[in-house]
Design an enzyme around this catalytic site. Sequence first.
Site, PDB file in Angstrom:
ATOM      1  N   HIS A  94     -27.527  21.262   2.038  1.00  0.00           N
ATOM      2  CA  HIS A  94     -27.679  21.813   0.690  1.00  0.00           C
ATOM      3  C   HIS A  94     -26.834  23.078   0.524  1.00  0.00           C
ATOM      4  CE1 HIS A  94     -29.794  22.659  -3.057  1.00  0.00           C
ATOM      5  NE2 HIS A  94     -29.916  23.913  -2.663  1.00  0.00           N
ATOM      6  N   GLU A 105     -26.211  15.218  -0.276  1.00  0.00           N
ATOM      7  CA  GLU A 105     -27.602  15.342   0.150  1.00  0.00           C
ATOM      8  C   GLU A 105     -28.525  14.393  -0.616  1.00  0.00           C
ATOM      9  OE1 GLU A 105     -29.850  18.928  -0.933  1.00  0.00           O
ATOM     10  OE2 GLU A 105     -28.212  19.466  -2.292  1.00  0.00           O
ATOM     11  N   LYS A 138      -0.453   5.450  -5.860  1.00  0.00           N
ATOM     12  CA  LYS A 138      -1.461   5.472  -6.930  1.00  0.00           C
ATOM     13  C   LYS A 138      -2.464   6.598  -6.701  1.00  0.00           C
ATOM     14  CE  LYS A 138      -4.440   2.251  -6.828  1.00  0.00           C
ATOM     15  NZ  LYS A 138      -4.939   0.852  -6.792  1.00  0.00           N
ATOM     16  N   GLU A 149      -8.325   2.041 -12.610  1.00  0.00           N
ATOM     17  CA  GLU A 149      -7.698   3.218 -12.008  1.00  0.00           C
ATOM     18  C   GLU A 149      -6.552   3.724 -12.864  1.00  0.00           C
ATOM     19  OE1 GLU A 149      -8.740   2.426  -7.298  1.00  0.00           O
ATOM     20  OE2 GLU A 149      -6.841   1.710  -8.108  1.00  0.00           O
ATOM     21  N   CYS A 162       0.814  -1.210   0.000  1.00  0.00           N
ATOM     22  CA  CYS A 162       0.000   0.000   0.000  1.00  0.00           C
ATOM     23  C   CYS A 162       0.848   1.260   0.000  1.00  0.00           C
ATOM     24  CB  CYS A 162      -0.944  -0.004   1.216  1.00  0.00           C
ATOM     25  SG  CYS A 162      -2.022   1.434   1.284  1.00  0.00           S
ATOM     26  N   TYR A 219     -10.125  -3.256 -10.372  1.00  0.00           N
ATOM     27  CA  TYR A 219      -9.954  -1.865  -9.923  1.00  0.00           C
ATOM     28  C   TYR A 219      -8.598  -1.296 -10.318  1.00  0.00           C
ATOM     29  CZ  TYR A 219      -7.134  -3.385  -5.887  1.00  0.00           C
ATOM     30  OH  TYR A 219      -6.158  -3.913  -5.081  1.00  0.00           O
ATOM     31  N   CYS A 238      -1.682   1.606  -3.058  1.00  0.00           N
ATOM     32  CA  CYS A 238      -2.768   2.572  -2.951  1.00  0.00           C
ATOM     33  C   CYS A 238      -2.303   4.006  -2.671  1.00  0.00           C
ATOM     34  CB  CYS A 238      -3.780   2.126  -1.893  1.00  0.00           C
ATOM     35  SG  CYS A 238      -3.068   1.488  -0.376  1.00  0.00           S
TER      36      CYS A 238
END
Length: 448
Positions: free
Chosen positions: A437, A442, A51, A182, A43, A178, A48
């Site tokens: 908002h 939301e 990346k 990616e 990682c 993934y 990760c």
Amino acid sequence: MPSYDYDLFTIGAGSGGVRASRVASAHGAKVAVAEEYRVGGTCVIRGCVPKKLLVYGAHFAEDLKDARRFGWNVPDCSFDWSVLRDNVLADVDRLEKAYTETLGNHKVEVIRERAVVKGPHEIALASGRTVTAGKILIATGAWPLIPDVPGAEHGITSNEVFHLPELPKRVVIAGGGYIANEFAGIFNEFGSKVTIVNRSDAILRGYDEQIRDRLLQISMIKGIEFRFNAPFEKIEKLEDGSLRIFMQGCDPIEADCLIFATGRRPKSDGIGLEEAGVALNEKGAVVVDEDNRTSVDSIYAVGDVTDRVQLTPVAIREGQAFADTVFGGKPHRVDYGCIPSAVFSHPPLAGVGMTEGQARNKLGSIKVYQSDFRPMKNVLAGRNERSLYKMIVDAASDRVVGLHMIGPDAPEILQAAAVAVKAGLTKQAFDDTVALHPSMAEELVLLK
């Protein structure tokens, strides 16, 4: 009681191994960890973290264009791969130093050499030294798979992407998971011509079908090409250094770089596990029980080498549970239910809980609520790209059993929403929550 050099000897200083080692030491154990490459593991060093930094860099391609619609007089900009690459690698160096210091601060001895298991309590080091330990923890992670096809040696994996000497103009990425999606998004934003080649007929298996179909649609609009049902036949290297890639059922593709993103296998070979009596499954994963114990009572394993859930946060939880249970007198187990996950594609997607298909198969009667909208920023920027949020609800109990979304900041939004799904909240609880908002998030409390 027999006397050992260490109470715990960990092989592998990745996320799971580091967490287990420092927590065990904090509980009073004498701990050493052996790492043959760099502290931090997949990682931090080659996964990760670097990346995600490339993902951040890639986002500027669209942000700079959009800025003009918001009144900023942005000139035409060029991209320098070497600057981003070197800055990312420098940050990896910083993180490795921080991880090493963390181990040192917790009085964990770091041994920078290869370690091989020689028995239930014995470890041989590459230097020729042999040490003993009351418990041994295997935390060696996983390694990229490379297809067994002629010329495969001309391709690279995600490990080497971060060290490319220059930005390739044409990139072929093998795989549909993934990692493939990616890096496709990253290199496409950097200006490379990107083609994903997948041996099956779909991307991102395991994610909600509507969400992954939306990513496919957006990716194609952005210029990424896809070749489905196209297993590799061979790869040839041409005189100018480029590659010609042959696949079943379609014409050859020429590229400057071929990236294999076809899965990862547990890194369990060559460290003496089978010789020591540790059971492995057909994929080479270390077989463990709910307390991370292998078939040898004194040897445990956590993280990707067990091939349970190949995610960094899961490895960390497993390392924590192991250390607390074995050395801390606080036994507990990892709950593998309702784990959130994300794909940092362009745009990113994220999900937690059951997909629509899974829920229909398991629960039968469900309700699906969704919002298909264009984010406010995209409207003013003149982008037609739409986001999609889905909520899967058990019709019998009104409990939310799945949330899936694709759009800007989807992973950041889902992390908080995953708490609600994990807690078993109902659709009514979402409806009763006042919207914040204007925001994209939301939409989660306005789903119809």
